[in-house]
Design a protein around this motif. Structure first.
Motif, mmCIF file in Angstrom:
data_model
loop_
_atom_site.group_PDB
_atom_site.id
_atom_site.type_symbol
_atom_site.label_atom_id
_atom_site.label_comp_id
_atom_site.label_asym_id
_atom_site.label_seq_id
_atom_site.Cartn_x
_atom_site.Cartn_y
_atom_site.Cartn_z
ATOM 1 N N ARG A 231 0.834 -1.200 0.000
ATOM 2 C CA ARG A 231 0.000 0.000 0.000
ATOM 3 C C ARG A 231 0.876 1.262 0.000
ATOM 4 O O ARG A 231 1.959 1.275 0.568
ATOM 5 N N LYS A 232 0.368 2.295 -0.641
ATOM 6 C CA LYS A 232 1.100 3.557 -0.659
ATOM 7 C C LYS A 232 0.257 4.651 -0.022
ATOM 8 O O LYS A 232 -0.975 4.568 0.035
ATOM 9 N N ILE A 233 0.937 5.648 0.480
ATOM 10 C CA ILE A 233 0.294 6.847 1.013
ATOM 11 C C ILE A 233 0.446 7.937 -0.041
ATOM 12 O O ILE A 233 1.548 8.161 -0.554
ATOM 13 N N VAL A 234 -0.648 8.593 -0.373
ATOM 14 C CA VAL A 234 -0.615 9.597 -1.435
ATOM 15 C C VAL A 234 -1.221 10.901 -0.925
ATOM 16 O O VAL A 234 -1.946 10.942 0.064
ATOM 17 N N LEU A 235 -0.907 11.967 -1.632
ATOM 18 C CA LEU A 235 -1.493 13.276 -1.390
ATOM 19 C C LEU A 235 -2.197 13.689 -2.671
ATOM 20 O O LEU A 235 -1.547 13.905 -3.695
ATOM 21 N N ARG A 236 -3.512 13.723 -2.621
ATOM 22 C CA ARG A 236 -4.310 14.014 -3.812
ATOM 23 C C ARG A 236 -3.894 13.151 -5.001
ATOM 24 O O ARG A 236 -3.680 13.631 -6.112
ATOM 25 N N GLY A 237 -3.729 11.861 -4.714
ATOM 26 C CA GLY A 237 -3.473 10.888 -5.761
ATOM 27 C C GLY A 237 -2.040 10.721 -6.200
ATOM 28 O O GLY A 237 -1.759 9.942 -7.109
ATOM 29 N N ASP A 238 -1.098 11.411 -5.558
ATOM 30 C CA ASP A 238 0.303 11.361 -5.980
ATOM 31 C C ASP A 238 1.194 11.217 -4.750
ATOM 32 O O ASP A 238 0.954 11.834 -3.715
ATOM 33 N N VAL A 239 2.254 10.406 -4.880
ATOM 34 C CA VAL A 239 3.172 10.218 -3.753
ATOM 35 C C VAL A 239 4.102 11.412 -3.564
ATOM 36 O O VAL A 239 4.713 11.558 -2.502
ATOM 37 N N ILE A 240 4.221 12.254 -4.588
ATOM 38 C CA ILE A 240 5.082 13.434 -4.457
ATOM 39 C C ILE A 240 4.460 14.405 -3.455
ATOM 40 O O ILE A 240 3.288 14.756 -3.571
ATOM 41 N N GLY A 241 5.259 14.796 -2.483
ATOM 42 C CA GLY A 241 4.761 15.651 -1.415
ATOM 43 C C GLY A 241 4.490 14.898 -0.137
ATOM 44 O O GLY A 241 4.297 15.501 0.922
ATOM 45 N N VAL A 242 4.476 13.559 -0.216
ATOM 46 C CA VAL A 242 4.310 12.743 0.982
ATOM 47 C C VAL A 242 5.672 12.618 1.672
ATOM 48 O O VAL A 242 6.663 12.291 1.023
ATOM 49 N N PRO A 243 5.758 12.900 2.968
ATOM 50 C CA PRO A 243 7.050 12.791 3.657
ATOM 51 C C PRO A 243 7.648 11.404 3.506
ATOM 52 O O PRO A 243 6.926 10.395 3.476
ATOM 53 N N ASP A 244 8.977 11.339 3.404
ATOM 54 C CA ASP A 244 9.633 10.052 3.198
ATOM 55 C C ASP A 244 10.429 9.581 4.409
ATOM 56 O O ASP A 244 11.038 8.512 4.365
ATOM 57 N N ARG A 245 10.429 10.326 5.503
ATOM 58 C CA ARG A 245 11.125 9.880 6.705
ATOM 59 C C ARG A 245 10.302 8.805 7.400
ATOM 60 O O ARG A 245 9.069 8.851 7.414
ATOM 61 N N ILE A 246 10.984 7.834 7.993
ATOM 62 C CA ILE A 246 10.320 6.689 8.603
ATOM 63 C C ILE A 246 9.289 7.138 9.629
ATOM 64 O O ILE A 246 8.136 6.680 9.629
ATOM 65 N N ASN A 247 9.691 8.034 10.530
ATOM 66 C CA ASN A 247 8.787 8.456 11.601
ATOM 67 C C ASN A 247 7.606 9.255 11.069
ATOM 68 O O ASN A 247 6.501 9.183 11.618
ATOM 69 N N ARG A 248 7.791 9.997 9.996
ATOM 70 C CA ARG A 248 6.676 10.785 9.464
ATOM 71 C C ARG A 248 5.694 9.909 8.692
ATOM 72 O O ARG A 248 4.495 10.179 8.678
#
Length: 369
Positions: A231-248
């Motif tokens: 599964r992926k986490i997206v922001l308005r349908g895109d992964v760009i802009g989603v934080p990539d740090r483990i804790n975030r």
């Protein structure tokens, strides 16, 4: 999903306790007093006692200040002085079966020493996040070799540091299905996925930009017979802009799972301006209008776009201006654009649409203000 504070709140209500205080100044500045008190109790540092005189400071079960209470948190060494009404053992017996949150370090050796230090820091911060909701013991780190143990300055005794592979750890726990948070997955994380007993995050700090390492973790788990929901986490349908740090990444997951927040809102709340600028660099070119004025080209966007994007990207005005300069764009207010449009005619030049203005003075309108 219940938090540890919810469990403590229910345990106190069962005993007809509607407020608690403390015999010291601890917790007075805490943002979530019940959660912090519950953590101390679960870890065996204290308990809830009945005290003969009301405490000077107390809170109701929603964390609001009240005028003292006959029930208070105190260290266990006070057990011979006051009547204990809620012990660590009793509170532990009421804990639900929260899922495991696993950080997989099988790619540890792919990192530089500096990157390994960042991994350790982010794992420590992940432990702190889980303490804000549960107990912190829900965090497990697999492939935790000796180098990691030496570099990790967090509470190793309060997490599970497992030196074997994730699949082996899962089998020992009796877990046969997990959610792997993978930015390269085809499907988006949704509420139905919160029913699994384990979530896996790749322990990757990837300054080289090669995030395709994450799917290897899923392939290994599937090869060992573990069902994997990628599964992926997206922001308005895109992964760009989603934080990539483990804790975030973990923070987004917890805000969705525990607080019930929509994914876009959860991402926004943990986003940093750096991540927001990543997305802004992709969004602004889509809103460009090209002008050719006296043979010179201008790429223009509406200045009001800042207000629009700042509703779902955590950008400041200086971030907006920085991206404009990087992309060589001009931001003009609607009035100036309207004036340019009145002076221009649409033309196709080199396969792209331009608005052509022959009046030289119109170029004065195309400067950032």
């Amino acid at each position: 999903m219940k938090t540890l504070a919810d469990v403590l709140r229910e345990a106190l209500r069962e005993k007809d306790i509607d407020s608690i205080g403390t015999l010291s100044k601890r917790f007075r500045k805490s943002k979530n007093k019940l959660q912090d008190i519950a953590i101390e109790i679960v870890h065996g540092k204290g308990a809830i006692f009945r005290v003969p005189q009301k405490t000077a400071v107390a809170w109701d079960l929603n964390g609001n200040r009240v005028e003292g209470s006959h029930y208070a948190y105190a260290p266990l060494c006070m057990a011979d002085k006051f009547e204990m009404v809620l012990s660590p053992e009793e509170l532990r017996s009421k804990l639900p079966e929260w899922p495991c949150f696993i950080i997989d370090l099988q790619l540890w050796d792919k990192h530089t020493q500096k990157e390994k230090g960042k991994v350790c820091l982010q794992i420590n911060q992940s432990y702190g996040l889980l303490r804000d909701y549960f107990t912190g013991r829900e965090l497990a780190v697999t492939w935790a070799n000796e180098e990691f143990r030496e570099m990790f300055h967090g509470p190793l005794d309060r997490i599970t540091a497992y030196d074997g592979p994730t699949a082996e750890f899962l089998r020992e726990k009796g877990i046969d299905e997990v959610v792997l948070l993978d930015p390269w997955a085809d499907e988006v994380l949704r509420e139905e996925d919160f029913s699994v007993k384990a979530f896996v995050i790749g322990g990757i700090v990837d300054t080289g930009g090669n995030k395709k390492l994450t799917p290897r973790i899923g392939e290994e788990l599937e090869g060992a017979g573990i069902r994997v929901r990628r599964r992926k986490i997206v922001l308005r349908g895109d992964v760009i802009g989603v934080p990539d740090r483990i804790n975030r990444i973990l923070a987004v997951l917890l805000k969705m799972m525990v607080e019930g927040k929509p994914m876009d809102r959860a991402v926004y709340e943990v986003q940093e301006p750096l991540h927001a600028r990543w997305r802004l660099r992709k969004e602004l070119p889509r809103r460009v209008v090209r002008y050719r004025i006296d043979g010179k080209d201008f790429r223009v966007v509406e200045k009001e776009l800042f207000d629009e994007y700042s509703k779902w990207l955590k950008i400041r005005w200086e971030d907006f201006v920085k991206v404009l300069r990087e992309l060589d764009l001009v931001a003009l207010d609607e009035k100036r654009i309207h004036r340019l449009n009145k002076l221009s005619m649409p033309r196709i030049i080199g396969g792209k649409l331009y608005r052509v203005v022959l009046l030289k003075r119109a170029a004065l309108l195309c400067y950032n203000c």
